[in-house]
Design a protein around this motif. Structure first.
Motif, PDB file in Angstrom:
ATOM      1  N   LEU A  25       2.676  -4.096   5.130  1.00  0.00           N
ATOM      2  CA  LEU A  25       3.003  -4.925   6.176  1.00  0.00           C
ATOM      3  C   LEU A  25       2.661  -3.995   7.567  1.00  0.00           C
ATOM      4  O   LEU A  25       2.316  -4.666   8.494  1.00  0.00           O
ATOM      5  N   GLU A  26       2.945  -2.884   7.585  1.00  0.00           N
ATOM      6  CA  GLU A  26       2.531  -1.970   8.445  1.00  0.00           C
ATOM      7  C   GLU A  26       1.079  -1.999   8.778  1.00  0.00           C
ATOM      8  O   GLU A  26       0.867  -1.965  10.091  1.00  0.00           O
ATOM      9  N   SER A  27       0.413  -1.816   7.749  1.00  0.00           N
ATOM     10  CA  SER A  27      -1.096  -1.985   7.841  1.00  0.00           C
ATOM     11  C   SER A  27      -1.606  -3.091   8.318  1.00  0.00           C
ATOM     12  O   SER A  27      -2.536  -3.028   9.260  1.00  0.00           O
ATOM     13  N   GLU A  28      -1.340  -4.180   7.928  1.00  0.00           N
ATOM     14  CA  GLU A  28      -1.340  -5.596   8.383  1.00  0.00           C
ATOM     15  C   GLU A  28      -1.261  -5.577   9.850  1.00  0.00           C
ATOM     16  O   GLU A  28      -1.875  -6.220  10.559  1.00  0.00           O
ATOM     17  N   SER A  29      -0.305  -5.246  10.071  1.00  0.00           N
ATOM     18  CA  SER A  29       0.455  -5.170  11.480  1.00  0.00           C
ATOM     19  C   SER A  29      -0.635  -4.598  12.558  1.00  0.00           C
ATOM     20  O   SER A  29      -1.053  -5.157  13.674  1.00  0.00           O
ATOM     21  N   LEU A  30      -0.996  -3.223  12.258  1.00  0.00           N
ATOM     22  CA  LEU A  30      -2.011  -2.761  13.102  1.00  0.00           C
ATOM     23  C   LEU A  30      -3.188  -3.235  13.087  1.00  0.00           C
ATOM     24  O   LEU A  30      -4.121  -3.415  14.006  1.00  0.00           O
ATOM     25  N   LEU A  31      -3.624  -3.739  11.965  1.00  0.00           N
ATOM     26  CA  LEU A  31      -4.978  -4.589  11.720  1.00  0.00           C
ATOM     27  C   LEU A  31      -4.874  -5.809  12.684  1.00  0.00           C
ATOM     28  O   LEU A  31      -5.750  -6.107  13.545  1.00  0.00           O
ATOM     29  N   PHE A  89      -6.479   1.431   9.861  1.00  0.00           N
ATOM     30  CA  PHE A  89      -5.215   2.361   9.658  1.00  0.00           C
ATOM     31  C   PHE A  89      -4.454   2.058   8.424  1.00  0.00           C
ATOM     32  O   PHE A  89      -3.817   1.200   8.284  1.00  0.00           O
ATOM     33  N   VAL A  90      -4.337   3.001   7.565  1.00  0.00           N
ATOM     34  CA  VAL A  90      -3.622   2.670   6.461  1.00  0.00           C
ATOM     35  C   VAL A  90      -2.159   3.431   6.692  1.00  0.00           C
ATOM     36  O   VAL A  90      -2.034   4.551   6.869  1.00  0.00           O
ATOM     37  N   LYS A  91      -1.187   2.442   6.467  1.00  0.00           N
ATOM     38  CA  LYS A  91       0.428   2.981   6.829  1.00  0.00           C
ATOM     39  C   LYS A  91       0.985   2.839   5.328  1.00  0.00           C
ATOM     40  O   LYS A  91       0.544   2.298   4.193  1.00  0.00           O
ATOM     41  N   PRO A  92       2.193   3.554   5.149  1.00  0.00           N
ATOM     42  CA  PRO A  92       2.946   3.310   4.058  1.00  0.00           C
ATOM     43  C   PRO A  92       3.356   2.027   3.218  1.00  0.00           C
ATOM     44  O   PRO A  92       3.566   2.075   2.145  1.00  0.00           O
ATOM     45  N   THR A  93       3.243   0.788   4.210  1.00  0.00           N
ATOM     46  CA  THR A  93       3.421  -0.487   3.623  1.00  0.00           C
ATOM     47  C   THR A  93       2.167  -1.258   3.932  1.00  0.00           C
ATOM     48  O   THR A  93       1.631  -0.993   4.911  1.00  0.00           O
ATOM     49  N   ARG A  97     -10.762  -6.660   2.583  1.00  0.00           N
ATOM     50  CA  ARG A  97      -9.809  -5.654   2.529  1.00  0.00           C
ATOM     51  C   ARG A  97      -8.922  -5.466   1.151  1.00  0.00           C
ATOM     52  O   ARG A  97      -9.007  -6.511   0.605  1.00  0.00           O
ATOM     53  N   VAL A  98      -8.597  -4.385   0.805  1.00  0.00           N
ATOM     54  CA  VAL A  98      -7.957  -4.246  -0.520  1.00  0.00           C
ATOM     55  C   VAL A  98      -6.956  -3.202  -0.074  1.00  0.00           C
ATOM     56  O   VAL A  98      -7.341  -2.139   0.467  1.00  0.00           O
ATOM     57  N   TYR A  99      -5.601  -3.201  -0.515  1.00  0.00           N
ATOM     58  CA  TYR A  99      -4.431  -2.227  -0.376  1.00  0.00           C
ATOM     59  C   TYR A  99      -4.026  -2.084  -1.750  1.00  0.00           C
ATOM     60  O   TYR A  99      -3.484  -3.266  -1.969  1.00  0.00           O
ATOM     61  N   ILE A 100      -3.886  -1.057  -2.156  1.00  0.00           N
ATOM     62  CA  ILE A 100      -3.068  -0.805  -3.548  1.00  0.00           C
ATOM     63  C   ILE A 100      -2.071   0.405  -3.101  1.00  0.00           C
ATOM     64  O   ILE A 100      -2.411   1.430  -2.866  1.00  0.00           O
ATOM     65  N   ARG A 101      -0.717   0.062  -3.461  1.00  0.00           N
ATOM     66  CA  ARG A 101       0.103   1.062  -3.414  1.00  0.00           C
ATOM     67  C   ARG A 101       0.868   1.114  -4.771  1.00  0.00           C
ATOM     68  O   ARG A 101       1.357   0.002  -5.194  1.00  0.00           O
ATOM     69  N   ALA A 148       3.996  14.374  -5.342  1.00  0.00           N
ATOM     70  CA  ALA A 148       3.737  13.080  -4.594  1.00  0.00           C
ATOM     71  C   ALA A 148       4.510  11.896  -5.657  1.00  0.00           C
ATOM     72  O   ALA A 148       4.496  12.150  -6.791  1.00  0.00           O
ATOM     73  N   LYS A 149       5.171  11.048  -4.800  1.00  0.00           N
ATOM     74  CA  LYS A 149       5.800   9.958  -5.483  1.00  0.00           C
ATOM     75  C   LYS A 149       5.087   8.610  -5.726  1.00  0.00           C
ATOM     76  O   LYS A 149       5.520   7.790  -6.436  1.00  0.00           O
ATOM     77  N   GLU A 150       4.082   8.464  -4.705  1.00  0.00           N
ATOM     78  CA  GLU A 150       3.358   7.391  -4.630  1.00  0.00           C
ATOM     79  C   GLU A 150       1.929   7.535  -4.083  1.00  0.00           C
ATOM     80  O   GLU A 150       1.790   8.886  -3.375  1.00  0.00           O
ATOM     81  N   MET A 151       1.132   6.574  -4.264  1.00  0.00           N
ATOM     82  CA  MET A 151      -0.489   6.946  -3.579  1.00  0.00           C
ATOM     83  C   MET A 151      -0.746   5.563  -3.057  1.00  0.00           C
ATOM     84  O   MET A 151      -0.415   4.344  -3.892  1.00  0.00           O
ATOM     85  N   ILE A 152      -1.567   5.726  -2.175  1.00  0.00           N
ATOM     86  CA  ILE A 152      -2.121   4.474  -1.471  1.00  0.00           C
ATOM     87  C   ILE A 152      -3.551   4.608  -1.503  1.00  0.00           C
ATOM     88  O   ILE A 152      -4.164   5.392  -1.082  1.00  0.00           O
ATOM     89  N   LEU A 153      -4.291   3.496  -2.115  1.00  0.00           N
ATOM     90  CA  LEU A 153      -5.753   3.435  -1.989  1.00  0.00           C
ATOM     91  C   LEU A 153      -5.962   2.131  -1.137  1.00  0.00           C
ATOM     92  O   LEU A 153      -5.459   1.025  -1.497  1.00  0.00           O
ATOM     93  N   ALA A 154      -7.080   2.371  -0.183  1.00  0.00           N
ATOM     94  CA  ALA A 154      -7.196   1.301   0.530  1.00  0.00           C
ATOM     95  C   ALA A 154      -8.889   0.960   0.929  1.00  0.00           C
ATOM     96  O   ALA A 154      -9.259   2.179   1.096  1.00  0.00           O
TER      97      ALA A 154
END
Length: 107
Positions: free
Chosen positions: A64-70, A58-62, A100-104, A46-52
């Motif tokens: 911006l994508e997660s906010e867009s779906l929200l 809907f948690v997406k790779p960025t 909400r919290v999003y950490i990548r 794994a190269k990265e991790m996302i915690l939300a």
């Protein structure tokens, strides 16, 4: 919302409680029973991790994508009972149904 509000408020009495079959662990600054925390093995490649938080249905790779779906969800199902069924909907003056919290981060 008024019907379920007292029920939602009662759940706080079950947070991080040691001797209840209905308790659940919450990262809120108080002691946590680690035996109740689900552990997930991260693949060694794994190269990265996302915690939300659950404020992102809907948690997406960025972010911006997660906010867009929200945003789409808040436009199409602001009361959260069609596309995304949950106990809270959008309230007047808010831009989302939950905090909400999003950490990548890279590994």
């Amino acid at each position: 919302m008024e019907y379920i509000k007292p029920l939602i408020q009662q759940q706080y009495y079950l947070q991080n409680v040691k001797d209840s079959q209905y308790s659940f662990e919450v990262v809120d600054g108080f002691d946590i029973d680690l035996s109740k925390v689900k552990k997930v093995n991260v693949p060694s490649n794994a190269k990265e991790m996302i915690l939300a938080s659950d404020g992102y249905p809907f948690v997406k790779p960025t972010l911006l994508e997660s906010e867009s779906l929200l945003s789409e969800l808040m436009e199409n199902d602001p009361l959260c009972f069609r596309q995304y069924k949950c106990t809270k909907g959008l309230q007047k003056g808010n831009i989302s149904f939950d905090d909400r919290v999003y950490i990548r981060f890279g590994l």
